[in-house]
Design a protein around this motif. Sequence first.
Motif, PDB file in Angstrom:
ATOM      1  N   LYS A  97      33.659  33.382  33.301  1.00 56.02           N
ATOM      2  CA  LYS A  97      33.380  34.833  32.780  1.00 56.02           C
ATOM      3  C   LYS A  97      34.572  35.848  32.456  1.00 56.02           C
ATOM      4  O   LYS A  97      35.441  35.774  33.266  1.00 56.02           O
ATOM      5  CB  LYS A  97      32.370  35.529  33.690  1.00 56.02           C
ATOM      6  CG  LYS A  97      31.839  36.666  33.049  1.00 56.02           C
ATOM      7  CD  LYS A  97      30.794  37.422  34.002  1.00 56.02           C
ATOM      8  CE  LYS A  97      30.068  38.578  33.086  1.00 56.02           C
ATOM      9  NZ  LYS A  97      29.143  39.362  34.062  1.00 56.02           N
TER      10      LYS A  97
ATOM     11  N   PRO B 292      23.529  26.330  36.497  1.00 57.12           N
ATOM     12  CA  PRO B 292      24.087  27.543  36.151  1.00 57.12           C
ATOM     13  C   PRO B 292      23.522  28.640  35.305  1.00 57.12           C
ATOM     14  O   PRO B 292      23.534  29.684  35.637  1.00 57.12           O
ATOM     15  CB  PRO B 292      25.654  27.184  35.953  1.00 57.12           C
ATOM     16  CG  PRO B 292      25.825  26.176  35.169  1.00 57.12           C
ATOM     17  CD  PRO B 292      24.604  25.328  35.716  1.00 57.12           C
ATOM     18  N   TRP B 293      22.869  27.988  34.459  1.00 59.07           N
ATOM     19  CA  TRP B 293      22.095  28.904  33.445  1.00 59.07           C
ATOM     20  C   TRP B 293      21.006  29.516  34.197  1.00 59.07           C
ATOM     21  O   TRP B 293      20.355  30.715  33.445  1.00 59.07           O
ATOM     22  CB  TRP B 293      21.585  28.224  32.219  1.00 59.07           C
ATOM     23  CG  TRP B 293      20.822  26.743  32.575  1.00 59.07           C
ATOM     24  CD1 TRP B 293      21.546  25.465  32.815  1.00 59.07           C
ATOM     25  CD2 TRP B 293      19.368  26.838  32.530  1.00 59.07           C
ATOM     26  NE1 TRP B 293      20.475  24.579  33.111  1.00 59.07           N
ATOM     27  CE2 TRP B 293      19.189  25.318  32.754  1.00 59.07           C
ATOM     28  CE3 TRP B 293      18.255  27.682  32.517  1.00 59.07           C
ATOM     29  CZ2 TRP B 293      17.966  24.830  33.118  1.00 59.07           C
ATOM     30  CZ3 TRP B 293      17.110  27.272  32.480  1.00 59.07           C
ATOM     31  CH2 TRP B 293      16.829  25.751  32.748  1.00 59.07           C
TER      32      TRP B 293
ATOM     33  N   THR C  27      31.290  28.212  34.978  1.00 58.34           N
ATOM     34  CA  THR C  27      30.611  29.538  35.384  1.00 58.34           C
ATOM     35  C   THR C  27      31.677  30.626  34.810  1.00 58.34           C
ATOM     36  O   THR C  27      31.794  31.721  35.343  1.00 58.34           O
ATOM     37  CB  THR C  27      30.361  29.549  36.995  1.00 58.34           C
ATOM     38  OG1 THR C  27      31.640  29.208  37.379  1.00 58.34           O
ATOM     39  CG2 THR C  27      29.082  28.816  37.047  1.00 58.34           C
TER      40      THR C  27
ATOM     41  N   TYR D 200      25.690  29.267  29.829  1.00 63.84           N
ATOM     42  CA  TYR D 200      26.286  28.591  30.745  1.00 63.84           C
ATOM     43  C   TYR D 200      25.703  27.126  30.668  1.00 63.84           C
ATOM     44  O   TYR D 200      26.241  26.429  31.753  1.00 63.84           O
ATOM     45  CB  TYR D 200      25.756  29.277  32.292  1.00 63.84           C
ATOM     46  CG  TYR D 200      26.449  30.509  32.673  1.00 63.84           C
ATOM     47  CD1 TYR D 200      27.600  30.634  33.411  1.00 63.84           C
ATOM     48  CD2 TYR D 200      25.710  31.858  32.328  1.00 63.84           C
ATOM     49  CE1 TYR D 200      28.322  32.047  33.524  1.00 63.84           C
ATOM     50  CE2 TYR D 200      26.163  32.872  32.537  1.00 63.84           C
ATOM     51  CZ  TYR D 200      27.262  33.007  33.265  1.00 63.84           C
ATOM     52  OH  TYR D 200      27.991  34.388  33.604  1.00 63.84           O
TER      53      TYR D 200
ATOM     54  N   LYS E  57      21.795  25.234  41.682  1.00 66.70           N
ATOM     55  CA  LYS E  57      22.762  26.077  40.814  1.00 66.70           C
ATOM     56  C   LYS E  57      23.947  25.390  40.351  1.00 66.70           C
ATOM     57  O   LYS E  57      24.464  25.727  39.281  1.00 66.70           O
ATOM     58  CB  LYS E  57      23.141  27.424  41.881  1.00 66.70           C
ATOM     59  CG  LYS E  57      21.872  28.486  42.011  1.00 66.70           C
ATOM     60  CD  LYS E  57      21.700  29.043  40.619  1.00 66.70           C
ATOM     61  CE  LYS E  57      22.842  30.090  40.664  1.00 66.70           C
ATOM     62  NZ  LYS E  57      22.615  30.913  39.241  1.00 66.70           N
TER      63      LYS E  57
ATOM     64  N   VAL F 132      30.863  34.001  28.437  1.00 66.24           N
ATOM     65  CA  VAL F 132      30.811  33.416  29.785  1.00 66.24           C
ATOM     66  C   VAL F 132      30.940  31.768  29.210  1.00 66.24           C
ATOM     67  O   VAL F 132      30.690  31.444  27.958  1.00 66.24           O
ATOM     68  CB  VAL F 132      29.587  33.654  30.201  1.00 66.24           C
ATOM     69  CG1 VAL F 132      29.733  35.131  30.702  1.00 66.24           C
ATOM     70  CG2 VAL F 132      28.270  33.177  29.450  1.00 66.24           C
ATOM     71  N   GLY F 133      31.028  30.923  30.179  1.00 65.60           N
ATOM     72  CA  GLY F 133      30.634  29.453  30.040  1.00 65.60           C
ATOM     73  C   GLY F 133      31.888  28.854  29.520  1.00 65.60           C
ATOM     74  O   GLY F 133      32.846  29.353  29.581  1.00 65.60           O
TER      75      GLY F 133
ATOM     76  N   ARG G 286      19.734  32.214  36.328  1.00 67.98           N
ATOM     77  CA  ARG G 286      20.721  33.210  36.742  1.00 67.98           C
ATOM     78  C   ARG G 286      20.087  33.899  38.036  1.00 67.98           C
ATOM     79  O   ARG G 286      20.924  34.564  38.727  1.00 67.98           O
ATOM     80  CB  ARG G 286      20.936  34.298  35.582  1.00 67.98           C
ATOM     81  CG  ARG G 286      21.606  33.633  34.346  1.00 67.98           C
ATOM     82  CD  ARG G 286      23.019  33.003  34.745  1.00 67.98           C
ATOM     83  NE  ARG G 286      23.970  33.674  35.292  1.00 67.98           N
ATOM     84  CZ  ARG G 286      25.169  33.304  36.008  1.00 67.98           C
ATOM     85  NH1 ARG G 286      25.056  31.902  36.213  1.00 67.98           N
ATOM     86  NH2 ARG G 286      25.866  33.951  36.717  1.00 67.98           N
TER      87      ARG G 286
END
Length: 309
Positions: free
Chosen positions: A128, A283-284, A126, A159, A279, A134-135, A286
């Motif tokens: 950023k 995590p993708w 996660t 993610y 989640k 991100v990721g 959102r």
Amino acid sequence: MQILKNIFAAIGLIGVTGLFIFSMQKAPSDNNIGKETPLVNDYNVYALEMPEDLNFAGERIPIENPDIYERMDRELLVNTYWQSNGLLMFKRTQKYFPIIEPILKKNGIPEDFKYLAVIESGLIPTAKSPAKAVGVWQIMATTGRENGLEVNKNVDERYHVEMATEVACRYLQKAKDQLGSWTLSAAAYNAGNYGVSKKLKEQGVSNYYDLLLGEETGRYLFRIVALKEILNNPTKYGFNFNTNQLYNAIPTYEVEVDTAVADFSQFAKTFGINYKILKIHNPWLREKHLNNKSRKSYKIEIPKEGYYK
């Protein structure tokens, strides 16, 4: 794309200085209050021997060059003596390297590039950056979309560790084809193909080690190699742990969804978990719902029964 920037040096130096100060304080005792007592030195900081066979993706690092030696030495020292971060990297690699390694191999990308992901994100899915990369692989939105990832407020596949690794592989191979070496490909992941190509042309050189670069890109490859060296030789650099103290991936199974989902909290409960756990593994996703007007098929990871109490 990089989230771990010059804090390596700052935190490393602060940590070493602080530990040294505490190690040289007088030993407390009821018998010697107000008296001169000998100094106790139970913490030592050592200079490091430079390994002779350092390479990245089979491309040798010319440490006989004094400038290269000092830059490599700096990153080995900073990352060795940032002990808390180092231990976290050992713990996370056991969880994420088994996911990343086969994807690199399938795409013909040298395994050493898994250490690039370590310095990019600390292997935090996660993560950023201030630049909104991100990721695990710190991918920008434009790069993600150009490489087939869905990137919007509802779903952001940057993610998704496996999908993002595939995109990183395509980017790295393209950079290698354009610039001619894996070392320059790694540099381009930080500064862009155009940025590195322009610098090579302006300075009339052909490899990373002859380039005069900015602070971040100039340290980038050395950071990767330092983490590779340390993570492959824990006891040599003073890291001690048992394998049961490392993090492990939770076994999951996939649930295919090709419709909208109104509420992922309720969706999660049908599989015996809560929204937080859903989640963590996806995590993708959102938002708390899935629009899916196009009826796209998504694969949602669900942890196997018994792993969360």
